[in-house]
Write a protein that holds these residues in place. Structure first.
Motif, short mmCIF file in Angstrom:
data_model
loop_
_atom_site.label_atom_id
_atom_site.label_comp_id
_atom_site.label_asym_id
_atom_site.label_seq_id
_atom_site.Cartn_x
_atom_site.Cartn_y
_atom_site.Cartn_z
N ASP A 60 0.82 -1.20 0.00
CA ASP A 60 0.00 0.00 0.00
C ASP A 60 0.86 1.26 0.00
N PRO A 61 0.32 2.35 -0.53
CA PRO A 61 1.06 3.62 -0.45
C PRO A 61 1.28 4.01 1.01
N VAL A 62 2.42 4.62 1.28
CA VAL A 62 2.73 5.14 2.61
C VAL A 62 2.42 6.62 2.59
N THR A 63 1.42 7.03 3.36
CA THR A 63 1.01 8.43 3.36
C THR A 63 2.06 9.31 4.02
N GLY A 64 1.95 10.61 3.76
CA GLY A 64 2.84 11.54 4.43
C GLY A 64 2.69 11.46 5.94
N ALA A 65 1.45 11.34 6.43
CA ALA A 65 1.20 11.29 7.86
C ALA A 65 1.86 10.10 8.52
N ASN A 66 2.02 9.00 7.78
CA ASN A 66 2.64 7.81 8.34
C ASN A 66 4.16 7.91 8.44
N GLN A 67 4.73 8.89 7.79
CA GLN A 67 6.19 9.02 7.79
C GLN A 67 6.64 9.96 8.92
N THR A 68 6.38 9.53 10.13
CA THR A 68 6.65 10.39 11.28
C THR A 68 8.13 10.75 11.41
N ASP A 69 9.00 9.84 11.01
CA ASP A 69 10.43 10.15 11.10
C ASP A 69 10.81 11.31 10.20
N ALA A 70 10.04 11.51 9.12
CA ALA A 70 10.37 12.58 8.17
C ALA A 70 9.89 13.94 8.65
N TYR A 71 8.76 13.98 9.39
CA TYR A 71 8.24 15.31 9.73
C TYR A 71 8.21 15.64 11.22
N PHE A 72 8.32 14.66 12.11
CA PHE A 72 8.37 14.99 13.53
C PHE A 72 9.52 15.95 13.86
N PRO A 73 10.71 15.76 13.27
CA PRO A 73 11.78 16.71 13.57
C PRO A 73 11.44 18.15 13.15
N LEU A 74 10.57 18.31 12.15
CA LEU A 74 10.18 19.65 11.71
C LEU A 74 9.19 20.30 12.66
N LEU A 75 8.58 19.50 13.53
CA LEU A 75 7.54 19.99 14.42
C LEU A 75 8.02 20.28 15.84
N ARG A 76 9.08 19.62 16.24
CA ARG A 76 9.51 19.74 17.64
C ARG A 76 9.92 21.18 17.95
N GLY A 77 9.41 21.65 19.08
CA GLY A 77 9.72 23.01 19.50
C GLY A 77 8.92 24.08 18.80
N LYS A 78 7.98 23.66 17.94
CA LYS A 78 7.15 24.61 17.18
C LYS A 78 5.73 24.66 17.76
N ARG A 79 5.11 25.81 17.66
CA ARG A 79 3.70 25.98 18.01
C ARG A 79 2.91 25.73 16.73
N ILE A 80 2.05 24.71 16.78
CA ILE A 80 1.49 24.14 15.56
C ILE A 80 -0.03 24.29 15.52
N ALA A 81 -0.56 24.48 14.31
CA ALA A 81 -1.98 24.30 14.04
C ALA A 81 -2.14 23.21 13.00
N LEU A 82 -3.27 22.54 13.02
CA LEU A 82 -3.52 21.42 12.12
C LEU A 82 -4.80 21.67 11.34
N VAL A 83 -4.73 21.53 10.01
CA VAL A 83 -5.93 21.57 9.16
C VAL A 83 -6.28 20.12 8.88
N ALA A 84 -7.42 19.66 9.38
CA ALA A 84 -7.67 18.22 9.40
C ALA A 84 -9.15 17.91 9.44
N ASN A 85 -9.47 16.66 9.11
CA ASN A 85 -10.81 16.11 9.31
C ASN A 85 -10.68 14.64 9.68
N GLN A 86 -11.74 13.86 9.50
CA GLN A 86 -11.73 12.47 9.95
C GLN A 86 -10.76 11.60 9.15
N THR A 87 -10.30 12.05 7.99
CA THR A 87 -9.36 11.26 7.19
C THR A 87 -7.92 11.47 7.61
N SER A 88 -7.68 12.39 8.52
CA SER A 88 -6.31 12.76 8.92
C SER A 88 -5.81 11.78 9.97
N VAL A 89 -5.41 10.61 9.53
CA VAL A 89 -5.03 9.55 10.46
C VAL A 89 -3.65 9.00 10.12
#
Length: 402
Positions: A35-64
């Motif tokens: 199966d395709p690996v979604t961007g959201a599933n690639q936590t190793d790729a984007y968690f470092p970009l989020l740490r220490g940041k104040r974040i907002a999320l644009v999301a709905n029920q598909t954001s899993v």
């Protein structure tokens, strides 16, 4: 034929995706090997970009985040469990939990599970204001799209990017597959009809993932004033647009399964008519009908009733004659045959086109005139080709996937 999701599964997954995990642990990413690996599933790729940041999320029920052998975890829960500083959620049409009717005004509120403030982008505001972005360092966008211009999630993406560009706040898009990514078709939106059902000069079906599309509108200067957002896309892995994609979670209440998603580029045009496109049934966007269609021509009938996502469907409680498309092979194109058939075999005294609404969906007033003048589908499709060729040349610059 692609296997469709059952409506009971729809309700279950909608609840699971909205509520997420109650373990308090970060999501354990995982998807089946093929199966395709979604961007959201690639936590190793984007968690470092989020740490220490104040974040907002644009999301709905598909954001899993999907997990091997376990229930999916909502991205908001995943980020909080990982210790991210998630400050607020922006909700698109249908709301954060994806339960509002199409076109229904969505209120601001508070998420009952996380306590996060929810700011609606389908109510008083369609675009985040400076006050909504105050104190943020990054906005993350993660929503399942269908690749259809008038499906409003891409308008929300564009307005979020525009607001963030104006405020100097970076945007991170977590990419997801598009079930209609392998074809480009339909009329090009004309500038005179720009609006929330079409904000850029693209075809009705544009054949791109949200990540690809975000890069295109940014680089082509399609944000207001030609500004550009500071944009990062976490691309899909193990994905080819030529391989059919089965939607794991319904992206909105009236797209209950993959069959509906793949018919939507064609049947979505019925939204600009007085005919019903299956709303108020359990086969939304897999049928069309109206009381004034000829029962001698159309053997199928149904009666729309209020249901989740359609509190007051067209022709509520009235027998509609039409066509059942649940078992047809979905076209890899915008199929006008059903629209032309309905127009041709109607009571000639009945109103069919809702001109303003149909023009906004089509992106042009020409399509209604062509159908009313008796043009056949192939002749109409030929008139689209110069615009489609020009768009394909632009689109080619931003395609990430084979």
């Amino acid at each position: 034929m692609l296997t469709t999701l059952k409506n009971t599964l729809f309700a279950l997954l909608l609840g699971l995706a909205a509520c997420g995990s109650s373990t308090g642990q970060p999501a354990e990413a995982g998807t089946p090997a093929n199966d395709p690996v979604t961007g959201a599933n690639q936590t190793d790729a984007y968690f470092p970009l989020l740490r220490g940041k104040r974040i907002a999320l644009v999301a709905n029920q598909t954001s899993v985040v999907f997990r091997d052998g376990k229930e999916p975890v909502h991205l908001a829960d995943s980020l909080l469990a990982a210790g991210m500083d998630l400050r607020r959620v922006f909700a698109p049409e249908h709301g954060f939990r994806g339960q509002a009717d199409a076109g229904e005004h969505v209120q601001d509120g508070t998420d009952i599970r996380t306590g996060l403030p929810i700011i609606s982008l389908y109510g008083t505001n369609r675009k985040p204001g400076p006050e909504h972005l105050e104190g943020l360092d990054l906005v993350v966008f993660d929503i399942q799209d269908l690749g259809v211009r008038f499906y409003t999630y891409i308008a929300t993406l564009q307005l979020v990017m525009e607001a963030c560009a104006e405020a100097g706040i970076p945007v991170l898009v977590l990419d997801r597959p598009n079930p209609n990514a392998n074809f480009v078709d339909g009329p090009i939106m004309e500038d005179a009809h720009k609006g929330f059902l079409g904000m850029t000069p693209i075809p009705l079906a544009y054949g791109m993932t949200l990540g690809e599309y975000a890069e295109m509108i940014n680089a082509e200067g399609w944000l207001e004033g030609g500004i550009r957002a500071e944009l990062t896309v976490i691309p899909l892995q193990n994905y080819q647009r030529s391989i059919p994609y089965e939607l794991p979670i319904p992206p909105s209440p009236n797209i209950p399964n993959t069959q509906a998603a793949m018919l939507y580029p064609s049947l979505g045009l019925f939204e600009g008519t007085t005919a019903n496109a299956g709303r108020g049934t359990d086969h939304q966007f897999q049928a069309f009908g109206a009381p004034y269609l000829d029962p001698g021509h159309f053997a199928f009938s149904y009666t729309p009733r209020p249901n989740p996502g359609a509190s007051h469907p067209k022709h509520e409680g009235v027998l509609c004659h039409g066509r059942d498309l649940r078992n047809v092979e979905p076209p890899r194109a915008v199929n006008l045959e059903w629209l032309i058939e309905a127009y041709t075999h109607r009571d000639p005294e009945s109103e069919f086109f809702l001109t303003s609404g149909f023009t906004r969906h089509a992106g042009t007033a020409e399509l209604q005139r062509q159908i009313e003048n008796g043009m056949q589908m192939e002749e109409i499709r030929s008139s689209w080709q110069p615009g489609l060729e020009a768009f394909r040349a632009i689109r080619a610059k931003y395609l990430r996937y084979p």
